[in-house]
Design an enzyme around this catalytic site. Structure first.
Site, PDB file in Angstrom:
ATOM      1  N   TYR A   1      18.995 147.254  45.581  1.00  0.00           N
ATOM      2  CA  TYR A   1      19.817 147.620  45.306  1.00  0.00           C
ATOM      3  C   TYR A   1      20.310 147.622  43.965  1.00  0.00           C
ATOM      4  O   TYR A   1      21.496 148.456  43.835  1.00  0.00           O
ATOM      5  CB  TYR A   1      20.582 147.406  46.220  1.00  0.00           C
ATOM      6  CG  TYR A   1      20.937 148.336  47.744  1.00  0.00           C
ATOM      7  CD1 TYR A   1      19.870 148.152  47.988  1.00  0.00           C
ATOM      8  CD2 TYR A   1      21.779 149.005  48.001  1.00  0.00           C
ATOM      9  CE1 TYR A   1      19.442 149.014  50.079  1.00  0.00           C
ATOM     10  CE2 TYR A   1      22.537 149.624  49.367  1.00  0.00           C
ATOM     11  CZ  TYR A   1      21.082 149.496  49.987  1.00  0.00           C
ATOM     12  OH  TYR A   1      20.972 150.853  50.881  1.00  0.00           O
TER      13      TYR A   1
ATOM     14  N   LYS B   1       7.842 142.134  53.934  1.00  0.00           N
ATOM     15  CA  LYS B   1       6.601 142.702  54.187  1.00  0.00           C
ATOM     16  C   LYS B   1       5.593 142.024  52.611  1.00  0.00           C
ATOM     17  O   LYS B   1       4.794 142.387  51.649  1.00  0.00           O
ATOM     18  CB  LYS B   1       6.542 143.838  53.153  1.00  0.00           C
ATOM     19  CG  LYS B   1       6.457 145.196  53.015  1.00  0.00           C
ATOM     20  CD  LYS B   1       5.326 145.842  54.189  1.00  0.00           C
ATOM     21  CE  LYS B   1       4.168 146.859  54.100  1.00  0.00           C
ATOM     22  NZ  LYS B   1       3.723 147.030  55.176  1.00  0.00           N
TER      23      LYS B   1
ATOM     24  N   ASP C   1       7.275 147.158  58.611  1.00  0.00           N
ATOM     25  CA  ASP C   1       6.928 148.654  59.312  1.00  0.00           C
ATOM     26  C   ASP C   1       6.156 148.084  60.730  1.00  0.00           C
ATOM     27  O   ASP C   1       7.602 148.864  62.314  1.00  0.00           O
ATOM     28  CB  ASP C   1       5.794 149.218  58.825  1.00  0.00           C
ATOM     29  CG  ASP C   1       4.409 148.097  58.637  1.00  0.00           C
ATOM     30  OD1 ASP C   1       5.140 146.596  58.561  1.00  0.00           O
ATOM     31  OD2 ASP C   1       3.632 148.356  58.316  1.00  0.00           O
TER      32      ASP C   1
ATOM     33  N   ASP D   1      19.163 147.764  55.683  1.00  0.00           N
ATOM     34  CA  ASP D   1      19.610 148.751  55.311  1.00  0.00           C
ATOM     35  C   ASP D   1      19.442 149.380  56.819  1.00  0.00           C
ATOM     36  O   ASP D   1      20.230 150.122  57.603  1.00  0.00           O
ATOM     37  CB  ASP D   1      20.091 149.713  53.833  1.00  0.00           C
ATOM     38  CG  ASP D   1      20.239 150.695  54.070  1.00  0.00           C
ATOM     39  OD1 ASP D   1      21.516 150.985  54.665  1.00  0.00           O
ATOM     40  OD2 ASP D   1      19.791 151.605  53.724  1.00  0.00           O
TER      41      ASP D   1
ATOM     42  N   ASP E   1      20.322 150.361  60.826  1.00  0.00           N
ATOM     43  CA  ASP E   1      20.445 152.069  61.155  1.00  0.00           C
ATOM     44  C   ASP E   1      20.208 152.282  62.630  1.00  0.00           C
ATOM     45  O   ASP E   1      20.212 152.840  63.569  1.00  0.00           O
ATOM     46  CB  ASP E   1      20.760 153.099  60.109  1.00  0.00           C
ATOM     47  CG  ASP E   1      21.692 153.454  59.169  1.00  0.00           C
ATOM     48  OD1 ASP E   1      23.169 152.346  59.503  1.00  0.00           O
ATOM     49  OD2 ASP E   1      21.783 154.906  58.767  1.00  0.00           O
TER      50      ASP E   1
HETATM   51  C1  IPM Z   1      25.562 150.601  54.766  1.00  0.00           C
HETATM   52  C2  IPM Z   1      25.503 152.302  54.082  1.00  0.00           C
HETATM   53  C3  IPM Z   1      25.691 151.895  52.239  1.00  0.00           C
HETATM   54  C4  IPM Z   1      24.091 150.821  52.124  1.00  0.00           C
HETATM   55  C5  IPM Z   1      26.335 152.386  51.335  1.00  0.00           C
HETATM   56  C6  IPM Z   1      26.754 153.988  51.723  1.00  0.00           C
HETATM   57  C7  IPM Z   1      25.347 152.089  50.156  1.00  0.00           C
HETATM   58  O1  IPM Z   1      24.556 152.152  54.437  1.00  0.00           O
HETATM   59  O2  IPM Z   1      26.181 150.211  54.752  1.00  0.00           O
HETATM   60  O3  IPM Z   1      24.187 150.540  55.750  1.00  0.00           O
HETATM   61  O4  IPM Z   1      22.783 151.718  51.967  1.00  0.00           O
HETATM   62  O5  IPM Z   1      24.791 149.777  51.736  1.00  0.00           O
HETATM   63 MG    MG Z   2      23.171 151.878  55.910  1.00  0.00          MG
END
Ligand code: IPM
Ligand code: MG
Length: 372
Positions: A142, A189, A222, A246, A250
């Site tokens: 990042y 990884k 993975d 990240d 999710d």
């Molecule tokens: C998160 C989001 C952010 C990230 C984006 C909005 C930059 O997806 O907080 O997980 O990738 O960290």
């Molecule tokens: Mg995110």
């Protein structure tokens, strides 16, 4: 206690969900005799529209001078459609993480009994889920050097980690595991990436030296993505680098039934920040339909960080009463549908201890609110 909170509502549904968290914080302040002071700041697309910057200096200053930052959401479709936009709302979020030194992102994922039926997974698989993801937040791909070759046909994003960046978040993950089920899973990884091999070496050494009572295991990312679906109940603390965290957070966030329920904390060297995991949900903005619970639970994590354990538990209990009575915003497919603001009002009044007798609840359920 007397605390200064920087409030950054951001975009989309951000302002609506933040408003509910503040109602709940005020209920806590009343009941436990605290004083919370709120300083509002602009961030994200809203900030770009008004000032040209996704994180105006004033917002950063306010954040640095506060005891915590309560963050709504950022993101706007007009930027999502244009990946080449030079100024983007996400830059505001990345800049605040970097400037506040928020290297440790904590995302708990827990199954709520009343919501398990809405999980995309089978109930038996979801019921035991109680994990927390520790995601490194200020390093890796990042924040590495990125660019394009002169003629534009090659692009690169550099991923690097220093031992110290790994150690400081690993310490947090192990400390958390000690208060939970004593298990850390490092996701990497290491069969391909040198940064991952550094993570393994560093975390293994630290575990042996400082946390012999915590069991440490390793998963390639993975495989971890697969295990989170197949057997999520096996995880206690997941420790991982920025990009893997990240993606996996999710994935993990949807298995419990609603992403609208999950809070997060980002802690580091300066002010800590608390925000829901969900995004800005632009389609729902201004309609008073969003689920504010993730933001309210983020506020509870903030209180916990200040040592206000009873206060934080009171918020969680209030949410349990709300859910157990069949209330919910539309995403929860509840028996009794309430709006975002009604949800904030009801949870706040539960916390204030207003007697919620059966008659009142029944009226509410019939949509004839006496409290809200
Ligand atoms: C998160 C989001 C952010 C990230 C984006 C909005 C930059 O997806 O907080 O997980 O990738 O960290
Ligand atoms: Mg995110």
């Amino acid at each position: 206690m007397n605390k200064k909170i920087a409030v950054l509502p951001g975009d989309g549904i951000g302002p609506e969900v933040i408003e509910q968290a503040i109602k709940v914080l005020e209920a806590i302040a009343d009941r436990f005799h605290h004083q919370f002071h709120y300083n509002f700041g602009l961030v994200g697309a809203t900030a770009i529209d008004k000032t040209g910057s996704p994180l105006p200096d004033e917002t950063l200053e306010t954040s640095l001078q506060s005891d915590a930052v309560l963050f709504g959401a950022i993101g706007d479709p007009k930027y999502d459609m244009d990946p080449n936009a030079k100024v983007r709302p996400e830059q505001g979020l990345l800049a605040i993480r970097k400037n506040l030194g928020l290297y440790c992102n904590i995302r708990p994922v827990k199954a709520y009994p009343s919501l398990i039926k809405y999980s995309p997974l089978k109930e038996d698989i979801v019921r035991p889920v109680d994990m927390v993801i520790f995601r490194e937040l200020t390093g890796g791909i990042y924040f590495g050097e990125k660019g394009r070759s002169a003629e534009g046909s090659t692009a690169f994003d550099h991923c690097s980690y220093h031992v110290e960046e790994i150690e400081r978040i690993a310490q947090e993950a192990f400390k958390a595991a000690r208060l939970r089920r004593n298990k850390v899973t490092l996701v990497d990884k290491a069969n391909v990436l040198e940064t991952s091999r550094l993570w393994r070496d560093t975390v293994t050494k630290l575990a042996k030296k400082d946390y012999p009572e915590v069991s440490l295991d390793y998963l390639f990312v993975d495989n971890a993505a697969m295990q989170i679906i197949l057997n999520p109940g096996q995880f206690d603390v997941i420790l991982t680098e920025n990009m893997f965290g990240d993606i996996l957070s999710d994935e993990a966030s949807v298995i419990t039934g609603s992403i609208g329920m999950l809070p997060s904390a980002s802690v580091g060297s300066k002010t800590s920040m608390y925000e829901p995991i969900h995004g800005s949900y632009p389609q729902g903005a201004g309609k008073d339909i969003a689920n504010p619970i993730a933001t309210i639970l983020s506020a509870a994590m903030m209180l916990e960080h200040w040592g206000m354990t009873n206060e934080a538990q009171t918020i969680r209990d209030g949410i349990d009463v709300y859910l157990a009575n069949g209330f919910g915003t539309e995403d929860l497919k509840p028996s009794y549908k309430l709006s975002c603001s009604q949800t904030g009002d009801l949870i706040a009044s539960i916390i204030e201890g207003e007697p919620l007798n059966q008659q009142k609840l029944e009226k509410l359920k019939a949509g004839m609110s006496t409290i809200i």
